[in-house]
Design an enzyme around this catalytic site. Structure first.
Site, PDB file in Angstrom:
ATOM      1  N   HIS A  52       0.858  -1.175   0.000  1.00  0.00           N
ATOM      2  CA  HIS A  52       0.000   0.000   0.000  1.00  0.00           C
ATOM      3  C   HIS A  52       0.901   1.234   0.000  1.00  0.00           C
ATOM      4  O   HIS A  52       2.118   1.124   0.208  1.00  0.00           O
ATOM      5  CB  HIS A  52      -0.942   0.011   1.227  1.00  0.00           C
ATOM      6  CG  HIS A  52      -0.247   0.113   2.540  1.00  0.00           C
ATOM      7  ND1 HIS A  52      -0.017  -0.963   3.370  1.00  0.00           N
ATOM      8  CD2 HIS A  52       0.292   1.187   3.181  1.00  0.00           C
ATOM      9  CE1 HIS A  52       0.622  -0.562   4.450  1.00  0.00           C
ATOM     10  NE2 HIS A  52       0.829   0.749   4.361  1.00  0.00           N
TER      11      HIS A  52
HETATM   12  P1  TYD Z   1      -1.495  -2.383   7.495  1.00  0.00           P
HETATM   13  O1  TYD Z   1      -1.035  -0.980   7.669  1.00  0.00           O
HETATM   14  O2  TYD Z   1      -2.168  -2.742   6.196  1.00  0.00           O
HETATM   15  O3  TYD Z   1      -0.251  -3.394   7.757  1.00  0.00           O
HETATM   16  P2  TYD Z   1       1.004  -3.878   6.873  1.00  0.00           P
HETATM   17  O4  TYD Z   1       1.360  -2.806   5.899  1.00  0.00           O
HETATM   18  O5  TYD Z   1       2.077  -4.120   7.892  1.00  0.00           O
HETATM   19  O6  TYD Z   1       0.650  -5.146   6.193  1.00  0.00           O
HETATM   20  O7  TYD Z   1      -2.435  -2.749   8.722  1.00  0.00           O
HETATM   21  C1  TYD Z   1      -2.849  -4.077   8.970  1.00  0.00           C
HETATM   22  C2  TYD Z   1      -4.167  -4.022   9.735  1.00  0.00           C
HETATM   23  O8  TYD Z   1      -3.989  -3.370  10.992  1.00  0.00           O
HETATM   24  C3  TYD Z   1      -5.273  -3.255   8.996  1.00  0.00           C
HETATM   25  O9  TYD Z   1      -6.486  -3.978   9.162  1.00  0.00           O
HETATM   26  C4  TYD Z   1      -5.375  -1.944   9.725  1.00  0.00           C
HETATM   27  C5  TYD Z   1      -4.887  -2.270  11.129  1.00  0.00           C
HETATM   28  N1  TYD Z   1      -4.188  -1.139  11.733  1.00  0.00           N
HETATM   29  C6  TYD Z   1      -4.803  -0.386  12.727  1.00  0.00           C
HETATM   30  O10 TYD Z   1      -5.948  -0.656  13.139  1.00  0.00           O
HETATM   31  N2  TYD Z   1      -4.140   0.676  13.281  1.00  0.00           N
HETATM   32  C7  TYD Z   1      -2.885   1.017  12.877  1.00  0.00           C
HETATM   33  O11 TYD Z   1      -2.292   1.999  13.422  1.00  0.00           O
HETATM   34  C8  TYD Z   1      -2.242   0.236  11.824  1.00  0.00           C
HETATM   35  C9  TYD Z   1      -0.861   0.565  11.345  1.00  0.00           C
HETATM   36  C10 TYD Z   1      -2.927  -0.825  11.294  1.00  0.00           C
END
Ligand code: TYD
Length: 134
Positions: A52
């Protein structure tokens, strides 16, 4: 301020005998006000996370343990690769970079972020991200 992805090297206070302290401090070595800190752990090493980009979010990301490989790409297709393999090395990630991360099994990623969590700040479609090309 340097708005390209770059490594921030934190000072190591200590000695090999005693161990070390490193410090992240707003206005010293963190180029934004920190609004949120999160950490990720126990990511199996066959898993790729990320995939992302963010619209406004700035981040400084550390591997406090283990090794994290980062691939960043901007909408113009420029790529930047970083290996976070020391706890005093942080990566500044500006807004507008598609990221992919891989982790050693013991890696703990610590992120200091400039904004509260907001799903509206995410671009999760690679096609939509590439459409931002200048
Ligand atoms: P995401 O940022 O997509 O993680 P990565 O890039 O490490 O794969 O986040 C994963 C999940 O966690 C998504 O459902 C959103 C949740 N999340 C929160 O609720 N709060 C936060 O501060 C973050 C970073 C993620």
């Amino acid at each position: 301020m340097n708005q390209e992805p770059h490594i921030i090297t934190f000072k190591e206070i200590g000695t090999p005998n005693l161990g070390y302290i490193s410090v992240a401090e707003v206005a010293d070595n963190i180029p934004f006000d920190i609004k949120r800190v999160y950490w990720t752990y126990f990511t199996p090493n066959h898993v790729e996370r990320g995939n992302h980009a963010h619209i406004d979010l700035q981040q400084v990301i550390l591997s406090v343990a283990g090794i994290i490989h980062f691939e960043l790409e901007n909408a113009n297709g420029e790529t930047f690769n970083f290996v976070l393999d020391q706890p005093n090395k942080g990566l500044f990630v500006p807004p507008g970079y598609w990221r992919k991360m891989r982790f050693s099994h013991n890696a703990v990623l610590l992120c200091m972020a400039s904004l509260p969590y907001d799903e509206k700040d995410y671009i999760r479609s690679y096609e939509a991200f590439k459409a931002l090309k200048k």
